[in-house]
Write a protein that holds these residues in place. Structure first.
Motif, PDB file in Angstrom:
ATOM      1  N   LYS A  75      -6.578  13.723 -23.574  1.00 24.79           N
ATOM      2  CA  LYS A  75      -6.641  14.927 -22.748  1.00 24.79           C
ATOM      3  C   LYS A  75      -5.970  16.081 -23.477  1.00 24.79           C
ATOM      4  CE  LYS A  75      -6.222  12.301 -18.418  1.00 24.79           C
ATOM      5  NZ  LYS A  75      -5.404  12.072 -17.213  1.00 24.79           N
ATOM      6  N   LEU A  76      -6.587  17.274 -23.400  1.00 25.73           N
ATOM      7  CA  LEU A  76      -5.931  18.495 -23.870  1.00 25.73           C
ATOM      8  C   LEU A  76      -5.299  19.160 -22.646  1.00 25.73           C
ATOM      9  CD1 LEU A  76      -5.305  20.586 -26.065  1.00 25.73           C
ATOM     10  CD2 LEU A  76      -7.483  21.689 -25.526  1.00 25.73           C
ATOM     11  N   VAL A  77      -3.971  19.386 -22.696  1.00 22.32           N
ATOM     12  CA  VAL A  77      -3.232  19.885 -21.531  1.00 22.32           C
ATOM     13  C   VAL A  77      -2.567  21.214 -21.869  1.00 22.32           C
ATOM     14  CG1 VAL A  77      -1.280  19.435 -20.002  1.00 22.32           C
ATOM     15  CG2 VAL A  77      -2.843  17.587 -20.595  1.00 22.32           C
ATOM     16  N   GLN A  78      -2.755  22.201 -20.994  1.00 26.85           N
ATOM     17  CA  GLN A  78      -2.041  23.479 -21.076  1.00 26.85           C
ATOM     18  C   GLN A  78      -0.874  23.392 -20.110  1.00 26.85           C
ATOM     19  OE1 GLN A  78      -4.069  27.385 -21.785  1.00 26.85           O
ATOM     20  NE2 GLN A  78      -3.511  27.757 -19.659  1.00 26.85           N
ATOM     21  N   VAL A  79       0.330  23.271 -20.636  1.00 27.43           N
ATOM     22  CA  VAL A  79       1.489  22.963 -19.782  1.00 27.43           C
ATOM     23  C   VAL A  79       1.930  24.154 -18.941  1.00 27.43           C
ATOM     24  CG1 VAL A  79       2.335  21.147 -21.303  1.00 27.43           C
ATOM     25  CG2 VAL A  79       3.113  23.493 -21.662  1.00 27.43           C
ATOM     26  N   THR A  80       1.517  25.370 -19.321  1.00 34.11           N
ATOM     27  CA  THR A  80       2.001  26.559 -18.601  1.00 34.11           C
ATOM     28  C   THR A  80       1.172  26.892 -17.373  1.00 34.11           C
ATOM     29  OG1 THR A  80       0.725  27.898 -20.166  1.00 34.11           O
ATOM     30  CG2 THR A  80       3.074  27.588 -20.638  1.00 34.11           C
ATOM     31  N   GLY A  81       0.077  26.144 -17.109  1.00 34.01           N
ATOM     32  CA  GLY A  81      -0.695  26.361 -15.892  1.00 34.01           C
ATOM     33  C   GLY A  81      -2.103  26.859 -16.145  1.00 34.01           C
ATOM     34  N   ARG A  82      -2.837  27.111 -15.047  1.00 31.89           N
ATOM     35  CA  ARG A  82      -4.195  27.643 -15.130  1.00 31.89           C
ATOM     36  C   ARG A  82      -4.185  29.071 -15.641  1.00 31.89           C
ATOM     37  NH1 ARG A  82      -8.252  26.448 -11.319  1.00 31.89           N
ATOM     38  NH2 ARG A  82      -8.182  28.613 -10.697  1.00 31.89           N
ATOM     39  N   PRO A  83      -5.289  29.521 -16.303  1.00 31.33           N
ATOM     40  CA  PRO A  83      -5.373  30.928 -16.695  1.00 31.33           C
ATOM     41  C   PRO A  83      -5.226  31.835 -15.482  1.00 31.33           C
ATOM     42  CG  PRO A  83      -7.104  29.650 -17.745  1.00 31.33           C
ATOM     43  CD  PRO A  83      -6.447  28.741 -16.769  1.00 31.33           C
ATOM     44  N   GLY A  84      -4.414  32.863 -15.625  1.00 33.77           N
ATOM     45  CA  GLY A  84      -4.153  33.789 -14.523  1.00 33.77           C
ATOM     46  C   GLY A  84      -3.003  33.360 -13.646  1.00 33.77           C
ATOM     47  N   GLU A  85      -2.551  32.116 -13.778  1.00 33.84           N
ATOM     48  CA  GLU A  85      -1.437  31.619 -12.970  1.00 33.84           C
ATOM     49  C   GLU A  85      -0.365  31.002 -13.867  1.00 33.84           C
ATOM     50  OE1 GLU A  85      -3.069  28.821 -10.257  1.00 33.84           O
ATOM     51  OE2 GLU A  85      -4.518  30.227  -9.395  1.00 33.84           O
ATOM     52  N   GLN A  86      -0.393  31.389 -15.176  1.00 35.52           N
ATOM     53  CA  GLN A  86       0.512  30.768 -16.131  1.00 35.52           C
ATOM     54  C   GLN A  86       1.956  31.262 -15.959  1.00 35.52           C
ATOM     55  OE1 GLN A  86      -2.701  31.484 -19.371  1.00 35.52           O
ATOM     56  NE2 GLN A  86      -1.181  30.149 -20.322  1.00 35.52           N
ATOM     57  N   ARG A  87       2.884  30.364 -16.316  1.00 37.22           N
ATOM     58  CA  ARG A  87       4.308  30.696 -16.279  1.00 37.22           C
ATOM     59  C   ARG A  87       4.887  30.576 -17.676  1.00 37.22           C
ATOM     60  NH1 ARG A  87       7.345  27.124 -12.129  1.00 37.22           N
ATOM     61  NH2 ARG A  87       9.042  28.369 -13.014  1.00 37.22           N
ATOM     62  N   SER A  88       6.078  31.134 -17.849  1.00 38.80           N
ATOM     63  CA  SER A  88       6.750  31.076 -19.139  1.00 38.80           C
ATOM     64  C   SER A  88       7.110  29.635 -19.485  1.00 38.80           C
ATOM     65  CB  SER A  88       8.017  31.934 -19.110  1.00 38.80           C
ATOM     66  OG  SER A  88       8.877  31.587 -20.164  1.00 38.80           O
ATOM     67  N   LEU A  89       6.891  29.279 -20.772  1.00 37.23           N
ATOM     68  CA  LEU A  89       7.218  27.933 -21.226  1.00 37.23           C
ATOM     69  C   LEU A  89       8.702  27.640 -21.028  1.00 37.23           C
ATOM     70  CD1 LEU A  89       6.188  25.360 -22.741  1.00 37.23           C
ATOM     71  CD2 LEU A  89       6.909  26.499 -24.853  1.00 37.23           C
ATOM     72  N   TRP A  90       9.536  28.659 -21.279  1.00 37.03           N
ATOM     73  CA  TRP A  90      10.993  28.431 -21.238  1.00 37.03           C
ATOM     74  C   TRP A  90      11.507  28.335 -19.810  1.00 37.03           C
ATOM     75  CZ3 TRP A  90      11.699  26.680 -25.694  1.00 37.03           C
ATOM     76  CH2 TRP A  90      10.987  27.192 -26.773  1.00 37.03           C
ATOM     77  N   SER A  91      10.873  29.069 -18.868  1.00 31.70           N
ATOM     78  CA  SER A  91      11.275  28.922 -17.469  1.00 31.70           C
ATOM     79  C   SER A  91      10.899  27.536 -16.941  1.00 31.70           C
ATOM     80  CB  SER A  91      10.629  30.016 -16.616  1.00 31.70           C
ATOM     81  OG  SER A  91       9.213  29.843 -16.570  1.00 31.70           O
ATOM     82  N   LEU A  92       9.748  27.021 -17.386  1.00 26.96           N
ATOM     83  CA  LEU A  92       9.358  25.659 -17.006  1.00 26.96           C
ATOM     84  C   LEU A  92      10.341  24.633 -17.578  1.00 26.96           C
ATOM     85  CD1 LEU A  92       5.484  25.834 -17.484  1.00 26.96           C
ATOM     86  CD2 LEU A  92       6.668  25.388 -15.339  1.00 26.96           C
ATOM     87  N   ALA A  93      10.764  24.872 -18.846  1.00 26.36           N
ATOM     88  CA  ALA A  93      11.726  23.955 -19.470  1.00 26.36           C
ATOM     89  C   ALA A  93      13.033  23.946 -18.694  1.00 26.36           C
ATOM     90  CB  ALA A  93      11.948  24.354 -20.922  1.00 26.36           C
ATOM     91  N   LYS A  94      13.500  25.149 -18.300  1.00 24.72           N
ATOM     92  CA  LYS A  94      14.755  25.245 -17.550  1.00 24.72           C
ATOM     93  C   LYS A  94      14.620  24.566 -16.194  1.00 24.72           C
ATOM     94  CE  LYS A  94      18.210  28.664 -16.163  1.00 24.72           C
ATOM     95  NZ  LYS A  94      18.529  30.117 -16.106  1.00 24.72           N
ATOM     96  N   GLU A  95      13.446  24.750 -15.541  1.00 23.51           N
ATOM     97  CA  GLU A  95      13.229  24.161 -14.212  1.00 23.51           C
ATOM     98  C   GLU A  95      13.269  22.640 -14.261  1.00 23.51           C
ATOM     99  OE1 GLU A  95       9.425  23.760 -11.252  1.00 23.51           O
ATOM    100  OE2 GLU A  95       9.868  25.761 -12.044  1.00 23.51           O
ATOM    101  N   HIS A  96      12.795  22.056 -15.364  1.00 28.92           N
ATOM    102  CA  HIS A  96      12.730  20.599 -15.485  1.00 28.92           C
ATOM    103  C   HIS A  96      13.890  20.030 -16.292  1.00 28.92           C
ATOM    104  CE1 HIS A  96       8.777  19.928 -13.610  1.00 28.92           C
ATOM    105  NE2 HIS A  96       8.505  21.157 -14.046  1.00 28.92           N
ATOM    106  N   GLY A  97      14.900  20.863 -16.539  1.00 32.29           N
ATOM    107  CA  GLY A  97      16.114  20.363 -17.191  1.00 32.29           C
ATOM    108  C   GLY A  97      15.935  19.992 -18.642  1.00 32.29           C
ATOM    109  N   ILE A  98      15.046  20.691 -19.346  1.00 30.22           N
ATOM    110  CA  ILE A  98      14.805  20.425 -20.769  1.00 30.22           C
ATOM    111  C   ILE A  98      15.588  21.436 -21.602  1.00 30.22           C
ATOM    112  CG2 ILE A  98      13.064  20.334 -22.596  1.00 30.22           C
ATOM    113  CD1 ILE A  98      11.017  19.609 -20.424  1.00 30.22           C
TER     114      ILE A  98
END
Length: 664
Positions: A75-98
């Protein structure tokens, strides 16, 4: 299950180079820097479960090529979300404790992408419809002219027909829907094309591609006109998008209805010949389904497929809804629909909502007590997905905290922005200059492509003239060779005709002799063997009183001689002397045998005759000779018996005389 995830991030655009980090069973490993070609080869060899990126647009024009090259299970996965609803990679990392290091390090971004995908964050990129095209064609060119090429072409078209029938039978037995178009030729098929309404994974092991033989089978997945995005975990989609309950009525005309978790209708649609990909896109544009419903029991495969694609719960009524029940549900909603398909879809969705309503009302009451009414739909969706109320509320409140931290106003840095603004203006001017230069170069490229196209057309015309000239020379050479071969065959035919003419004259003479009754026909055998004897019996037959003519009797034994005696042949004539064992058997049975020189046998191919008078005389003389020899043997035998009797009588008289003398 341990899975392999590759996180990738772009390092440079020209040429494209990517940083790759792998995640396997909790262990991270930096794999190095790859070009696009090497990256594709690496993925095909390792066959990872997921390839994770922060944005698939980094692949640019190579995105489709990249997706086509991926193994079926990857599978090819875009981790930041659907086009038009994407979020910052770093905010996602912070949210998930990475924990993230240098944000400008491509390997750090690749690592974060891999870790987020391992936690189920992101959307899978869907490039292909759940449809496949299977083409069955000939594998080689037939060539030109001649009977052998015609036979080969017909054979190949029959093989294509057989392969099409085999695939058709397999699809029917597997209950896979399809359409078939064929092109008939030479009482067979020149080609067959199946349009199969199933995914590549569903056909795995059922239909296999074939290449390199007389028949080729190729399998092509049908690409979507637009990319689709499906969440890795529905929990993620619940948070980011409106949660809905979807009812679907499959068939030639597909009906779709969507209602929110408060029972309000948000979409109602029906369309004829609507492919799975279009259904998926329509629902995705409306929201994220937490439940997909049908009005019949058991659930159709089409509805199950949509539910699996969205990781949604499947609602199937205890028994299929009746028309009266559907109409009653729509009256309660107070809406009118355009057709029966919309009615069936809406009835299914509303029936599912009514089944959930007591639970949803209970959740809403608890949320009012806890002061979480703003996130009511998210909590309801998580409960529908299988979480209990406490877990769902905990997950929602945990997600709120990082957001609130992010929303804290940052202190404005006391930095002189003048140099940065001047640098920005310089870069903007440089970009404008480069864009103009780029446009000029594109114009030059267009002109060069036109020139190349013109030269290519001229080259094609020249190649066609050369090809025609070569074909003419080949045809002339083939005709010369054909003439030479025909002349050689003519000479051989004349020689055969001459020999046959001589043989015919001899046969005529033999026939005249036979008709006059002055000759006896002989049945000819090449060798005196069991096989030759069986052939003669099968083709001509061996009757009592026949005269056989054997060319080479060498190697014959006692058994075959006894068989000839049993058949009561009149005589046996040979070109060469008979073996001693055969002679003894024939002589004992008084079957005459001669050589061809003794009787002057006349022979042409498979025909032979001997003068009747000569044969009769030879047989008579030989039988008389054997009769005389038999008489002599009988006389000798009689005399020998008398002598033996005389000797025995003398012995007996002498014994009596001795006995008498002993008694006196």
């Amino acid at each position: 299950m341990p899975i392999l995830i590759l996180g990738i991030d772009i390092i440079s655009e020209h040429p494209k180079r990517f940083a790759v980090v792998s995640w396997f069973n909790g262990k991270l490993e930096r794999k190095g820097e790859f070009t696009l070609y090497r990256l594709i080869r690496f993925i095909q060899s390792k066959r990872p479960d997921i390839v994770a990126m922060d944005s698939v647009t980094e692949l640019g024009d190579d995105l489709r090529k990249f997706l086509r090259a991926l193994p079926n299970e990857t599978k090819l996965v875009q981790v930041t979300g659907r086009p038009g609803e994407q979020r910052s990679l770093w905010s996602l990392a912070k949210e998930h404790g990475i924990r993230a290091g240098d944000k400008f390090d491509p390997y750090e971004e690749a690592k974060v992408c891999a870790l987020l995908a391992a936690r189920g964050v992101g959307y899978e990129v869907l490039a292909f419809e759940d449809e496949v095209v299977i083409k069955v064609t000939r594998g080689r060119s037939h060539g030109k002219g001649g009977w052998s090429q015609d036979r080969y072409r017909k054979r190949v078209h029959n093989l294509v027909r057989d392969k099409v029938r085999e695939i058709e039978d397999r699809l029917k037995r597997a209950d896979v829907p399809f359409d078939l178009e064929v092109e008939e030729k030479d009482y067979g098929l020149a080609k067959g094309e199946f349009k199969v309404y199933a995914s590549r994974e569903e056909l795995a092991g059922l239909i296999r591609p074939m290449r390199g033989g007389d028949v080729e089978v190729r399998i092509y997945p049908v690409e979507r006109a637009e990319m689709g995005f499906a969440p890795l975990k529905s929990e993620r989609a619940i948070k980011e998008r409106r949660s809905i309950i979807v009812g679907i009525d499959p068939g030639i005309t597909v009906g779709i209805a969507a209602i929110d978790l408060s029972g309000n209708i948000v979409a109602l649609h029906s369309e004829r010949n609507m492919p799975v990909g279009e259904v998926f896109r329509f629902i995705s544009d409306v929201g994220h389904p937490v439940m997909v419903a049908t009005d019949v029991n058991p659930a159709p495969g089409f509805v199950e497929k949509i539910a699996r694609s969205f990781k949604a719960q499947l609602f199937v009524p205890r028994e299929s809804l009746r028309v009266e029940e559907k109409n009653e549900l729509l009256r309660n909603l107070g809406v009118s629909v355009e057709d029966d398909h919309q009615r069936d879809a809406l009835a299914a969705a509303y029936k599912a909502y009514l089944r959930l309503k007591p639970k949803l009302d209970h959740v809403e009451a608890k949320l009012r007590e806890a002061g979480l009414t703003k996130r009511a739909d998210e909590v309801k969706a998580l409960v529908i997905q299988g979480y209990n109320l406490g877990e769902a509320m905990q997950r929602v409140t945990l997600r709120e905290r990082p957001k609130r931290e992010e929303e804290k106003p940052e202190e404005k840095p006391s930095v002189d922005l003048g140099p940065y603004l001047r640098r920005i203006r310089e870069l903007e001017k440089r970009i404008e200059l480069l864009e103009r230069e780029n446009e000029e170069l594109r114009g030059i490229i267009r002109e060069q492509r036109k020139t190349i196209g013109r030269f290519e057309r001229r080259l094609v015309d020249y190649d066609e003239e050369v090809r025609k000239k070569i074909l003419r020379e080949r045809e002339l050479e083939a005709k010369v060779k054909r003439i030479e071969r025909l002349e050689r065959e003519l000479r051989e035919a004349k020689a055969i005709i001459e020999r046959l003419s001589r043989d015919l004259a001899q046969v005529k003479r033999m026939n005249v002799i036979e008709i006059r009754g002055s000759a006896v026909p002989l049945k000819v055998m090449e060798v005196l063997s069991w096989r030759e004897l069986e052939r003669l019996e099968r083709e001509i037959g061996i009757r009592k009183g026949d005269v056989l003519f054997v060319i080479n009797p060498a190697g014959a034994g006692k058994a075959i001689a006894e068989s000839l005696v049993e058949k009561k042949i009149r005589a046996l004539i040979t070109e060469k002397p008979l073996p001693l064992a055969v002679v003894e058997v024939l002589k004992e049975a008084h079957v005459p045998f001669f050589t061809s020189q003794e009787l002057d046998v006349k022979r042409v191919d498979e025909f032979a005759v001997v003068e009747r008078e000569t044969l009769e005389k030879a047989i008579g003389e030989l039988l008389a000779k054997w009769a005389e020899e038999d008489r002599e043997r009988e006389t000798e035998k009689f005399l020998r018996l008398i002598e033996e009797y005389r000797i025995e009588r003398v012995k007996e008289l002498m014994r009596k005389a001795e006995d008498e003398s002993k008694s006196h």
